[in-house]
Each structure stands twice: as C-alpha cells, then as structure tokens.
Enzyme design. Sequence first.
Site, PDB file in Angstrom:
ATOM      1  N   LYS A   1       0.834  -1.204   0.000  1.00 45.10           N
ATOM      2  CA  LYS A   1       0.000   0.000   0.000  1.00 45.10           C
ATOM      3  C   LYS A   1       0.871   1.258   0.000  1.00 45.10           C
ATOM      4  O   LYS A   1       0.639   2.178  -0.776  1.00 45.10           O
ATOM      5  CB  LYS A   1      -0.924  -0.024   1.221  1.00 45.10           C
TER       6      LYS A   1
ATOM      7  N   ARG B   1      -3.429   2.892   8.482  1.00 44.28           N
ATOM      8  CA  ARG B   1      -3.721   1.593   7.846  1.00 44.28           C
ATOM      9  C   ARG B   1      -2.478   0.730   7.738  1.00 44.28           C
ATOM     10  O   ARG B   1      -1.394   1.240   7.496  1.00 44.28           O
ATOM     11  CB  ARG B   1      -4.236   1.793   6.411  1.00 44.28           C
TER      12      ARG B   1
ATOM     13  N   HIS C   1     -16.567  -8.225   2.771  1.00 43.01           N
ATOM     14  CA  HIS C   1     -15.540  -9.125   3.290  1.00 43.01           C
ATOM     15  C   HIS C   1     -15.729 -10.538   2.743  1.00 43.01           C
ATOM     16  O   HIS C   1     -14.795 -11.175   2.249  1.00 43.01           O
ATOM     17  CB  HIS C   1     -15.590  -9.136   4.817  1.00 43.01           C
TER      18      HIS C   1
END
Length: 881
Positions: free
Chosen positions: A23, A93, A455
């Site tokens: 990321k 994150r 999810h």
Amino acid sequence: MSKKYVYLFTEGNASMRELLGGKGANLAEMTNLGLPVPQGFTISTEACTQYYEDGRRINDEIQAEIMEYIEKMEQITGKKFGDQENPLLVSVRSGARASMPGMMDTILNLGLNEDVVEVMAKKSGNPRWAYDCYRRFIQMYSDVVMEVGKKYFEQLIDAMKVKKGVTQDVELTADDLKELANQFKAEYKEKIGEDFPYDPKEQLMGAIKAVFRSWDNPRANVYRRDNDIPYSWGTAVNVQMMAFGNMGETSGTGVAFTRNPSTGEKVLTGEFLMNAQGEDVVAGVRTPQHIDQLKEVMPEVYEQFVGICNTLENHYRDMQDMEFTIEDKHLYMLQTRNGKRTPAAALKIACDLIDEGMIDEKQAVLMIEPRNLDALLHPQFDVKALKAATPVAKALAASPGAACGKIVFTAEDAKVWNEKGEKVVLVRLETSPEDIEGMKAAQGILTVRGGMTSHAAVVARGMGTCCVSGCSAITMDEENKKFELAGKTYHEGDCISIDGSTGNIYDGLIPTVPASVNSGDFGRIMGLADKFRQMKVRTNADTPQNAIDAKRLGAEGIGLCRTEHMFFDPDRIAAIREMICADTVEGRKAALAKLEPMQQGDFEKLYETMEGEPVNIRFLDPPLHEFVPTEEADIELLAKSTGKTVEQVKAIISGLHEFNPMMGHRGCRLAVTYPEIAEMQTSAVIKAALNVSAKHPDWNIVPEIMIPLVGEVKELAYVKGVVTATADKLIAEAGSSMTYKVGTMIEIPRAALTADEIAKEAEYFSFGTNDLTQMTFGFSRDDAGKFLGAYYDKKIYENDPFAKLDQVGVGKLVKMACELGKSTRPDIKLGICGEHGGDPTSVEFCHNVGLTYVSCSPFRVPIARLAAAQAAIKAPRAMDK
Ligand code: PEP
Ligand code: MG
C-alpha cells in the site's frame, strides 16, 4: 547515520514494497504519477520487525522520527493535529509486502477529541458529519487499539435507532450522533478504566502500535500460513490525511477494479456509497450502488476516475483494485494494488493482457498463483440437474463455483461439521475477518448483506470458494439458527445449493460434475507452462481412476503407485491375512499366489491408462499389522480359513504389535524377511507389462520397480537380487527384450547421507519426503498435528513441514542426496513423490536442486505444472536449457 524508518509518500516508489509494504509503495507511486492522493507518510516494515525485537514496543528513536514526520505532514497539508482552526485528521492503515485483505487493522478519523469535533462541526456547518466521524473514531479506536469488542458499540447504535424509530445509520441526526459519541466514551471508560485519549499524538502512537500488533493476530497468522507469507516480513503503517466521504450527498466512497475480478472481463467493476466512509462499503452494512451509477450521480468525477483507472492499469500492466473517496465533489485515490481475482479471472486476464500486448508469455505464466488453480479443478453443477432446478432466490454472484451442503450459521460450526466430514454452506448476515477458518471449511458462503467487495466476497474469491452475497430476501434469525427464504424456513442441517457464478440459490442438493481444464484460457496457460517448465510432472496414483483423472490433468506418468492400497478390497484382504498367518514359506507363497493375478490386473489397467508413459510401482510398504482383523467375527473367519484356532490367530496378531510401527517391520524390511512378497510383486508387474506391451507394440513400456524405506545399500542389493532373478526369468521365458529399472525411495536420512553408495544399486531415486520429514524431524507424521499448533503459536515453525518442504533441514538432505547420487551415476533420474511434490514452493525447490520430475496427487498436477514453469522462468536450469 541512524536508520531511516519513516518515508513521506513523496520519498517512495513502487519498487520499495519490501520496505514500505504494497500500500505504501503504491501510494508513493501514485503520488509520483501526479494522481490526487491525500498526503502522508509510511512507517516501514523494518519498524514493525524492530517493534517485535524490542518486545512489542516502539522504541524512542522510531517514536522521535514519527513525531518529526507528523510535523512534516502538518506542513504539507497546512493542517495541525488538535488545532482549533484547521485540525488534521488521519487514517492509519496496515500495508504488508503482500496484500492481506481484511487481515489487519485500520483506524479512520484519528485526531478527533471533544474540542476538535466542535471546531469541525462549526467550520463545516455540518455538525452531523463531524459527530458521525467522532463516533466512528471512538468505536474503531476502542475496537482496534483497545480491543473492547465492536458489539458493545453496535448495541448502543441499535438502541439509539430503536429510540429514534429509524432503521438506517444515515437517519440519525447530529444530536443523536453526539449523544452516541458520549455513550461510546462512557462505554470505553467502563471497559478500560480510563478516559478516552484526548491527545491526537497519543492516539496516533496507540493506533500505530495496534497495526503492528495486528500483524500477529490469529487470522493474519492463518492467512500467512495459507499464502506462504513469512512472519518475518512485518507490516508497514500508512498515516494519511483523511478525505471525507461522509460529508453529505456530494461525498462518497468506493472500491473498484479495472476489470471484473470474478470473470476477468475488461469492464470497470465496483461499487460506491454516497455519504459514507470506507468501511461501510466493505463491511456490507449498506448495499452499495454499482460504479456505473456514478456516471449519473457525478459525471465529472466519474470521467476523472475512469481516466485514472486507465493510467494505473497501463502503468502497472495488471488489473488494479482501487479505493477512492469523493470529498465534496473532489476525487481522492486512497489505494491501488494488483487486484485479487478468481482463478478463472486470473487466467482470462493473463491471456487478454498477452493479446493486448501489455505483457509477454512468461509474465503471463508468472502472474497466476498456482495454488489458486485448485478451485478450477473442482466440480461445477451438473448442467442437466441445474436446468431442472428452479432457483428460490438470486443475489450477487460474488465468487464463482458451485456449492451444495448442509446449512450452518457460525464459522465455528462450519469448522466442526467439516471435521466430521459434512459438506456445509455457511449462511451469515455478513462475515467478518474472524470467520476466516469457518469460511475455509465451507463449500460455499451465502450472506444476507454486502456487495461484491464485502468481506465475504473478497475473502471467498481469494480462497477460490463459491460465494453468493447480499441476499436481502433472507429473513435471518442467526440466534436461533434459522432463516426464511421464499416462504420456507431453513434450519441448521437443511440442504441448500448456491451458484457463485450466477448468484442463484436453490433448495436442496444439486449434483456437481468435474471442471474442464484443457480448453480455453486454462488450456492456453497450461500450454505455456508446459512450454517453459524443465521438470516433468507425474502423479501419485493407486487406482486406474486416479490415473485417468491425473492424465486428464496433464500427468506425464505415475511417480508412485502405493501397491498396498490395492490390498484392502474384501477379496484381497483375506489373501493377505492368510499370508500373514502362514507358518511356512510354502504357506505364504500359496496365499500370495491368490493375490498375484489381482495385482497383475491392476497393473495392466495402469499401463493401459498411461499409454506407454512411465509407471513407477512401489513394493509393499506398511507394517503388516495394518492388514490384520480387529473385529472378533473377522478373526474367527481368518481362523477358519487358515485352519488355526482363534487363540492362535490372536497370538499372531499380538505378535505383530510394535512400539514404533512406522520405524518397525515395514518397507524393504518386509521383503528382506519375506522375499516371496517381492517375488510375487515383481512377477505381477513384469507379466502386466509384457501383456500390455504385446497388445500395444508401439508403446515403449519400461517397468519401474521401486524399493521403499532403504537405509543401507546392502538391503537394497538383496531385494534387487530377488527382483532381477524373477524379472529376468519371466522376460526370457516370454522371449521379450523388454528392459526395466529398479530404483529406490530416499526417505530415510541414512539413505540420503549414503546416496553415493545407494546409487550403485538404484537406477533412480524418488524422494519420499513424507517419511524423510518424519525421520529428520523425529516426529510422527500421523501425530504431529496434535502439537504443531503450539509450535505455530510460538513461532517455532511457520508451516506444517509435512505440507511445505523444510528446505533448511530436509531440503539439505535432498540436495546432498542428489549430488551424491549423481557422483556415482551422472545420468540418474531424480524424482519426488512425498506430498511436497504438489506444493508450489516445494516444487520450486525441486527445480532448483535439479530433480527430473515431481509426482503429486492427481488434482495437484496442474498446480505442479504451473509451479514448475514459474521456477524455470525465474531460474532456468543450465543443464536442460
Ligand atoms: C513418502 O514417505 O514420502 C512416501 C511417498 O511414501 P508414503 O507416504 O507411502 O510413506
Ligand atoms: Mg514413505
């Protein structure tokens, strides 16, 4: 200079993923490409490993560097943590080197406290938004950082909705949300015993620690084991200025893929929610809108987004999975990564990218995850049965494939039922990351809520498990384990079928059929794999059906036929028991004579199926006690047929008892004690080969006879003597010029250590890495499961050494044996037939140490073909280039 642990997005790029995580590296790359990315910084994976080395604390040096970067970020954004004028809020994150969707933690809206929220409410003129952020933050922080379970907060939200007579979160007013925030803080204080932290910097340190800690949470550990991601990698942490999707109807958030992740089709696929924050889309709390609808809602933003999608796909030359937020009509990119996709989509995308000139054939082969092929090899619904069935409902086709089974309502039940051998379909309101093991155990997953990026959908696609999501027609009663659908109440244990390719749901069980693998994109990629690989791929097959399946899946011969598996049929077991009870060589020979034609028949079928490809037959291996009867009635029967008393038979049986049967009277030791067994088996192999050769003179059948569990060259020489005497006689009698080979398994450490000696007798080696692992580690392959869990928890082992070859120890023996074997017999053929022959990383190892072939169970043959090709592309072997 001290080590650098923190990087601004402007300091990184895509090649730094080991340090910045996927990321972080991609946020930096997007920044470099000039895309609209809220700015921030990445704390490196090395900081995470340091955190663990320091006993789970962030040391002073790293803390100081983070503080320095907060200031840099404040300068870049023009906002300040805790400021009364222009407060900075951030998201925190995780981001590991390999993406692990949903496995680790995220915290949004960090930086809020009771004063900052007032500033935001006033300045924006949007108090509802400000309090919505605040209550979300308290909830996430409490859950993720302090581990106060989400459910307490959800209960408070539900109570508030009831009190206000509304059903949706968005219907709650600013005052309701403000009150909720206060209730949340009170809940926090009650559970933790302290006030909710006020200082944003303290909040940030807590959040960073929580992300580091989440690297070691149970679901991440399971995911890593399944996906071969080493624990030592650690995760990076990304601290990024918030972009707000929940500011009202001109804001929103979404997730999109540049191609359809289910089918691979080249169409923009995704979904978004207006007036929402990121987790709302993935958590499946509200059902989102399709990305195409953004064109109507906000045409300019849509155009800009489509342009960015093209830029990113052309840049990365792969399908991208992107997260974005629209803050009051401004588009921000929060993430891009190579998207997870179904196995079928992976094949299509790879083929399309070749045709579009974006990648070459080798890159296409490298981009398919071998273990994911498994899902394509599994059954689909029988077309006829499917036509005859009427769906009771239709929902989102979230992850393709067919599944039928008994309904269970919890992940735990899915696991337990599966262990009992039941096929289950897990039906849930929505799934959450804690459900991962249950999802793995289920044939399919059906959820009431959630979209294509919920999810359940994302995780199921990754696993190759069929999933239908967002079935709002279901009235769910999870607590009482029942639901209603189309006028029928379904209880736990009732049967249901779901089609993850169409989204259809059916009452009852629909039969399934095997998938086809030799045509279309699958066939094309397999063809490329075969073009590049340098190892052969054989199969372990004990029955003609195994051989048929394996051949269809591309096996180039049989690498291991465990002959004992043919002995368990009722008519055969009687003969082998008679053999065991015989007191004389003649008695044993008489019993074996009954078995011989049956064995010969089995071998003929194998030779017929393999049409001249090599067939490697291993002689009897297990300890004899595995064949003796345990039931009283069977013992009586055996006594009668052998003319012995029941007591005498029982005495023979108890005489076979061994303290360590796996290290006992088995393998070639049986043939040393009872050479007549080896004689009979040789005779069955040679006669079968002669018969089939006579029928098919164009097939060049060269029987391979493999002696198991050899540890000393003299024992091999002895058994080989029995084999050659029998075989040569039969071949001469038949007037044939057929040749054959006698080889051995290398599965005892001593055999590996003396492989140069063994190779004087053995014409080929096959590594029996099941036993070799067992005997090298010194623990039982049948019992290790009992304690390996503790070894994973304590990070002593990261993987099951019986599934993934221990390259450090067992691998060293394999490598040594290869070298020693070649020193005696330079052209010796080397194979592997332990379970590891179908495990992709182990296959890569086999390529690198120079094996001629791997042999694995039939359904892993395509996986091994692809893994072998990838290994050859990464490190071509000079000798057979
Ligand atoms: C082995 O030991 O790796 C092997 C293939 O033999 P078995 O599993 O039958 O002991
Ligand atoms: Mg073995």
